[in-house]
Design an enzyme around this catalytic site. Structure first.
Site, short mmCIF file in Angstrom:
data_model
loop_
_atom_site.label_atom_id
_atom_site.label_comp_id
_atom_site.label_asym_id
_atom_site.label_seq_id
_atom_site.Cartn_x
_atom_site.Cartn_y
_atom_site.Cartn_z
N HIS A 137 0.90 -1.16 0.00
CA HIS A 137 0.00 0.00 0.00
C HIS A 137 0.93 1.20 0.00
O HIS A 137 1.59 1.48 1.00
CB HIS A 137 -0.89 -0.06 1.25
CG HIS A 137 -1.67 1.17 1.55
ND1 HIS A 137 -2.96 1.11 2.06
CD2 HIS A 137 -1.39 2.49 1.46
CE1 HIS A 137 -3.41 2.34 2.27
NE2 HIS A 137 -2.47 3.19 1.92
N HIS A 172 -5.27 -2.16 -3.86
CA HIS A 172 -6.14 -1.05 -4.31
C HIS A 172 -5.37 -0.11 -5.24
O HIS A 172 -5.14 1.06 -4.94
CB HIS A 172 -6.78 -0.30 -3.15
CG HIS A 172 -5.94 -0.17 -1.91
ND1 HIS A 172 -4.74 0.47 -1.88
CD2 HIS A 172 -6.16 -0.61 -0.65
CE1 HIS A 172 -4.24 0.43 -0.67
NE2 HIS A 172 -5.09 -0.24 0.10
N HIS A 178 -8.46 5.48 8.89
CA HIS A 178 -7.09 6.00 9.04
C HIS A 178 -7.00 7.06 10.13
O HIS A 178 -6.08 7.89 10.12
CB HIS A 178 -6.56 6.50 7.70
CG HIS A 178 -6.30 5.38 6.75
ND1 HIS A 178 -5.17 4.60 6.80
CD2 HIS A 178 -7.06 4.85 5.75
CE1 HIS A 178 -5.22 3.66 5.87
NE2 HIS A 178 -6.36 3.79 5.22
N ASP A 233 -10.40 -5.83 1.53
CA ASP A 233 -10.00 -4.79 2.50
C ASP A 233 -10.96 -4.83 3.70
O ASP A 233 -11.46 -3.81 4.16
CB ASP A 233 -9.97 -3.41 1.86
CG ASP A 233 -8.93 -2.48 2.50
OD1 ASP A 233 -8.42 -2.81 3.58
OD2 ASP A 233 -8.66 -1.42 1.91
#
Length: 572
Positions: free
Chosen positions: A253, A279, A327, A367
């Site tokens: 990522h 992603h 996040h 995810d």
């Protein structure tokens, strides 16, 4: 004496055959059977007055000591598989693995029985007439936040979970890493109870090698690099050095904020070595705004996560809220809001739809609980395929949707298996592989399986009232079956680990009961090896308008207001 029956009568009795088209759920995708491996007149069918009886399609003499006698057979089933194609056959299973795709039966009374597909008194039979068989799905982007995820995964047709985490800790909420040997041991022990195959990523964010090696030796099947831990060029280089040394995969990522470099710097650090990008469109994270360009490189194995699949009128709004939670961002902090806005781009999400349809994006994943839904990998794959047929028309000139169907099913079956060195064991219904098989009624294809078979044993299924006189009375919902009970769980699912961990015998060291299988060949693969999804065009992104071009041509599409496989399937 031969008996001639109408095609309609044949389909009603034995299911569709060559040339027949089957609609997948309520999509506009139609699968056409390309080959029928069964002998007409010798089809095996179980039930009152049917052919699987002693001395007929069931051998009266064969014992299980004969290695050609099956433990389990699925008869007259339509198969949709990225490698086998779209065919009609019996599926023979013995010792938890697929041993035959062909004609099962009794060679004493029948012609053309596949040599190792004898039905005997020790064989269980399941009628596959009017069912579709697919390989169990593989989700390579799992945040192991809670163990209940496994139930939702298997109920959706996903039978293998690869990722990392330790439960609902903030590190796991954001990243798919199981850090260190202590957590690796305890997560393996916890996963003993899960009815799915499992593999764990170690934390790949370290600029020296020994802290990475020890995680691989403790059982990690790969390493995960995540920007929240610092996806710097030094970290990338270290993880890939260990990967090359120990034959494991690295997933990444990348750096959304471009703090330690831009996409070009990351690709320079990767230096042509194979890597699995998560992603790859960027809404889930990665170099803004052009991480999507990574999909053009031959050493990159590009994946999507499912919340951007497909592009709908709600996609953008949903992502902003998800991002703030996952996040640990604060809407009151301008920098946090800017961070979120930089990741959510309608232009690149629209392009992602088309890149999947072109075979540029190769893998689909979830995810789970961290900007994705573990139970919707399969659904959203087929929703994307349907949207692309509606907006782009047919692929090829076959007069059916077979190529598109094979391209899309590969994204959550064989291609993630290839990426992580486990395609020898799972990812398709080829002979020799673990019998992780999902059976669907066509009307529920992609949404709600009828039966999920793990290593040759039914583990989950739709089931009615257990106190009823027959299995079908309501309430009907998914329930764990015997393959997911007691000691059988350890016999019907496996752990995928590194070769170093297998050599160190972590199964004995950790007191595990499930079989451990070492990954291999992770460093020898490339985009060229990904089935039906190996395209590497030139991709450019306008840094201000975010427009995506493939070989100079602008690619975009409109969001849709509704999708198939949606609300009508979830009223109850």
């Amino acid at each position: 004496m031969a008996l001639t029956i109408s095609r309609a009568q044949y389909v009603a009795t034995y299911g569709p055959t060559v040339g027949d088209k089957v609609r997948l759920g309520d999509t506009n995708l139609w699968a056409t059977i390309e080959q029928d491996l069964l002998t007409k007149g010798d089809e095996c069918k179980f039930g009152g007055g049917k052919s699987v009886r002693d001395g007929m399609a069931q051998s009266g003499t064969a014992t299980r000591d004969n290695p050609n006698v099956l433990d389990f057979v699925i008869t007259n089933v339509m198969i949709i598989d990225a490698r086998l194609g779209i065919i009609k056959a019996d599926i023979g299973i013995r010792d938890g693995r697929i041993v035959g795709i062909g004609q099962a039966g009794n060679p004493d009374t029948m012609d053309n029985v596949t040599p190792n597909m004898i039905i005997g008194a020790s064989t269980e039979v399941h009628n596959g007439v009017h069912l579709i068989a697919t390989a169990g799905g593989i989700d390579t982007h799992i945040h192991f936040i809670c163990p209940q995820q496994a139930q939702h995964a298997i109920e959706s047709g996903v039978t293998t979970l690869i990722g990392g985490g330790t439960g609902p800790a903030d590190g796991t909420h954001a990243t798919t890493c199981t850090p260190g040997a202590w957590y690796m041991e305890h997560m393996f022990q916890a996963a003993e109870a899960l009815p799915v195959n499992v593999g764990f990523f170690g934390k790949g964010n370290c600029s020296t090698l020994d802290p990475l090696r020890e995680q691989i030796e403790a059982g990690a099947l790969g390493l995960k690099i995540h920007e929240d831990w610092g996806a710097t060029p030094a970290v990338i280089d270290s993880a890939l050095k260990v990967a090359d040394e120990m034959d494991i995969q690295v997933a990444i990522h990348t750096d959304t904020l471009n703090e330690s470099g831009f996409l070009e710097d990351t690709m320079k650090a990767i230096d042509g070595r194979v890597i699995h990008t998560f992603h790859t469109e960027g809404a889930g994270g990665g170099h803004a705004p052009d991480i999507i360009k990574a999909a053009m490189y031959s050493n990159v194995l590009p994946a999507s996560t499912n919340p951007t699949r497909p592009f709908t009128k709600n996609t953008i709004d949903e992502h902003l809220d998800m991002l703030m939670v996952c996040h640990h961002l604060d809407k009151r902090v301008p920098e946090d809001v800017a961070f979120a806005d930089s990741r959510i781009r309608p232009e690149t999400i629209a392009a992602e739809d088309i890149l999947h349809d072109m075979g540029v994006f190769s893998i689909m994943s979830s995810d789970s609980q961290a900007m994705g839904r573990i139970g919707e990998v399969v659904i959203r794959t087929w929703q994307t395929a349907d949207k692309m047929k509606m907006q782009r028309g047919e692929l090829g000139n076959e007069g059916n949707d077979n190529f598109r169907i094979k391209r899309y099913i590969a994204k959550y079956t064989i291609n993630p298996a290839i990426a992580h060195g486990i395609a020898e064991h799972i990812g398709s219904l080829e002979v020799g592989k673990i019998a992780d098989i999902v059976l669907w009624k066509p009307m529920f294809f992609g949404v709600k399986p009828e039966v999920v078979i793990k290593k040759g044993f039914i583990s989950y299924a739709k089931m009615g009232d257990p106190n009823a006189s027959i299995p079908t009375p309501q309430p009907v919902f998914y329930r764990p079956m015997y393959g997911a009970q007691g000691l059988a769980t350890a016999q019907t699912a496996v752990f995928f680990v590194s070769q170093a961990a297998e050599k160190a015998d972590i199964r004995a060291k950790f007191g595990l009961h499930k079989e451990t299988i070492a990954v291999k060949g992770c460093r020898n693969v490339g985009k060229k090896d990904l089935v039906h999804n190996d395209v590497t065009p030139n991709i450019t992104v306008d840094a201000e308008r975010y427009e995506v071009r493939v070989d100079g041509e602008l690619i975009t599409c409109e969001p849709v207001d509704s999708v198939p496989l949606g609300q009508r399937y979830f009223l109850f």
